[in-house]
Design a protein around this motif. Structure first.
Motif, PDB file in Angstrom:
ATOM      1  N   ALA A 212       2.548 -12.236  10.937  1.00 45.51           N
ATOM      2  CA  ALA A 212       1.783 -12.801   9.821  1.00 45.51           C
ATOM      3  C   ALA A 212       2.662 -13.013   8.588  1.00 45.51           C
ATOM      4  O   ALA A 212       2.247 -12.754   7.457  1.00 45.51           O
ATOM      5  N   GLY A 213       3.904 -13.441   8.810  1.00 48.82           N
ATOM      6  CA  GLY A 213       4.806 -13.725   7.699  1.00 48.82           C
ATOM      7  C   GLY A 213       5.419 -12.513   7.040  1.00 48.82           C
ATOM      8  O   GLY A 213       6.004 -12.616   5.971  1.00 48.82           O
TER       9      GLY A 213
ATOM     10  N   ALA B 186      15.306 -15.740   7.871  1.00 51.28           N
ATOM     11  CA  ALA B 186      14.603 -16.120   9.106  1.00 51.28           C
ATOM     12  C   ALA B 186      13.216 -16.696   8.810  1.00 51.28           C
ATOM     13  O   ALA B 186      12.479 -17.037   9.731  1.00 51.28           O
ATOM     14  N   GLY B 187      12.852 -16.762   7.523  1.00 54.57           N
ATOM     15  CA  GLY B 187      11.589 -17.385   7.157  1.00 54.57           C
ATOM     16  C   GLY B 187      10.447 -16.430   6.884  1.00 54.57           C
ATOM     17  O   GLY B 187       9.304 -16.863   6.703  1.00 54.57           O
ATOM     18  N   VAL B 188      10.718 -15.137   6.834  1.00 58.40           N
ATOM     19  CA  VAL B 188       9.667 -14.167   6.538  1.00 58.40           C
ATOM     20  C   VAL B 188       9.289 -14.306   5.059  1.00 58.40           C
ATOM     21  O   VAL B 188      10.158 -14.384   4.194  1.00 58.40           O
TER      22      VAL B 188
END
Length: 126
Positions: A54-55, A88-90
């Motif tokens: 979920a991010g 990584a986009g978290v």
């Protein structure tokens, strides 16, 4: 080495917790969830990262063997792992810490982590 270090971390942080097993270490290695910080003398610290959900990703455990403490290695590996998660986009990087440990609390705040909430864990016996 990873199994020994994670076992030592568990003994310090949560002696009543479940034991660390080789399968847990292998699973973390499988997705890149453990980072070892090294100097010219070899490995000196490690930090873990959970898979993103979920991010969010959680940093932990962070462990430096006693003989390497006080030299900034824990902070360095925590920063590296936090930056890896963000790259990584978290969207959010979380880190739980023990309020009874002023050293780690001060370090994490210097790295940019902000306290959000306190929690209490209760264990009831039979």
């Amino acid at each position: 080495m990873l199994l020994a270090w994670l076992t030592a971390f568990r003994a310090e942080a949560d002696p009543a917790g479940a034991p660390v097993h080789r399968a847990m270490v292998d699973e973390r290695i499988g997705y890149g969830g453990l980072t070892v910080w090294e100097t010219g003398d070899g490995p000196v610290s490690l930090a873990g990262r959970t898979r993103a959900v979920a991010g969010q990703a959680r940093i932990g455990p962070v462990y430096t063997p006693p003989e390497h403490r006080g030299r900034g290695y824990g902070g360095a590996v925590t920063t590296a792992v936090s930056q890896q998660a963000l790259a990584a986009g978290v969207a959010e990087v979380l880190l739980y810490t023990d309020l009874a440990n002023p050293t780690s609390n001060a370090l994490y705040q210097r790295l940019g982590y902000q306290p959000v909430t306190d929690r209490v864990q209760l264990r009831f016996g039979a």
